[in-house]
Scaffold this active site. Structure first.
Site, PDB file in Angstrom:
ATOM      1  CG  LEU A   1      -1.818  -1.196   1.408  1.00  0.00           C
ATOM      2  CD1 LEU A   1      -2.078  -1.477   2.881  1.00  0.00           C
ATOM      3  CD2 LEU A   1      -3.118  -0.965   0.657  1.00  0.00           C
ATOM      4  CG  ASP A   2       1.585   5.495  -2.375  1.00  0.00           C
ATOM      5  OD1 ASP A   2       2.763   5.699  -2.033  1.00  0.00           O
ATOM      6  OD2 ASP A   2       0.802   6.409  -2.708  1.00  0.00           O
ATOM      7  CG  LEU A   3       1.529   7.019   4.013  1.00  0.00           C
ATOM      8  CD1 LEU A   3       0.406   6.315   4.767  1.00  0.00           C
ATOM      9  CD2 LEU A   3       2.773   7.160   4.899  1.00  0.00           C
ATOM     10  CG  ASP A   4       2.298  10.915   1.352  1.00  0.00           C
ATOM     11  OD1 ASP A   4       1.703  11.074   2.426  1.00  0.00           O
ATOM     12  OD2 ASP A   4       3.541  11.009   1.243  1.00  0.00           O
TER      13      ASP A   4
END
Length: 222
Positions: free
Chosen positions: A10-13
């Site tokens: 999962l990417d964050l930003d």
């Protein structure tokens, strides 16, 4: 051999968190500190996701000022911008559904680890995540593909094949990083992608309510 639990990176930003307000305000303040012209809002928004030093260079910051601009940004971000973020509505439910389905959930972000960890804690996501993989704290030349590779390596158990895995992200860097490691990518349309930036994603979702189902469908096909 068993393939083990599936892995969701999962990417964050822009994927889990709506973080642009704090990031762009900190960037604008940093540019002003160095008496540099502040880029317009669209350019500042494009900085959310990829390594900042690369974005600085792309947008014409003189090389001798890159390190100073990064340091100024960090001062402003740590002083308040870090907390000017929130989890997108519906994302927490999607993560809970994926965990209940037996997935290992790992953040894979280009944000430096020293800032990624506090952001995840601030958002209250700790209990839903199995690990956080990020760029080095000095933002050395680490690509998204490198971060994805490290996360995948952590989830490869001795005596098993590599687990089925999917990347979830909002930018072309997430798609490229996933494909460089031989895994599919789900693009999320609620993040910070430019038009057509997610054209090469294996699937695109526009509502967090559809995220878990789309990820699970790709994992079954892996």
């Amino acid at each position: 051999m068993s393939r083990g639990r599936p892995v969701v990176l999962l990417d964050l930003d822009g994927t889990l968190s709506e973080s642009a307000p704090g990031i762009t305000a900190s960037l604008a303040a940093a540019y002003r500190d160095l008496a540099l012209p502040v880029p317009d809002a669209a350019v500042l928004r494009s900085f959310v996701g990829p390594p900042l030093t690369a974005s600085f260079r792309t947008h014409g910051v003189p090389e001798p000022l890159v390190a100073d601009l990064l340091a100024a940004y960090r001062r402003h971000y740590d002083a308040g911008g870090l907390r000017d973020t929130r989890v997108y509505p519906g994302v927490r439910d999607a993560l809970a559904t994926l965990r209940a389905a037996g997935c290992t959930l790992l953040v894979a972000t280009s944000k430096p680890r020293v800032r990624a960890l506090p952001v995840c804690a601030h958002l209250g996501l700790d209990g839903l995540l199995d690990g956080v993989f990020a760029a080095p704290d000095d933002e050395a030349s680490t690509s998204k593909a490198d971060v994805v590779a490290a996360a995948l390596a952590s989830a490869t158990d001795a005596g098993t094949d590599r687990r089925p895995a999917v990347m979830v992200g909002d930018r072309v860097f997430d798609v490229a990083g996933a494909h460089a490691n031989g895994i599919p990518c789900v693009g999320v349309a609620w993040g910070y992608a430019e038009p057509a930036e997610l054209a090469d994603a294996d699937a695109v979702v526009r509502d967090p309510a559809d995220l878990a189902r789309t990820v699970l469908d790709l994992l079954r096909a892996a």
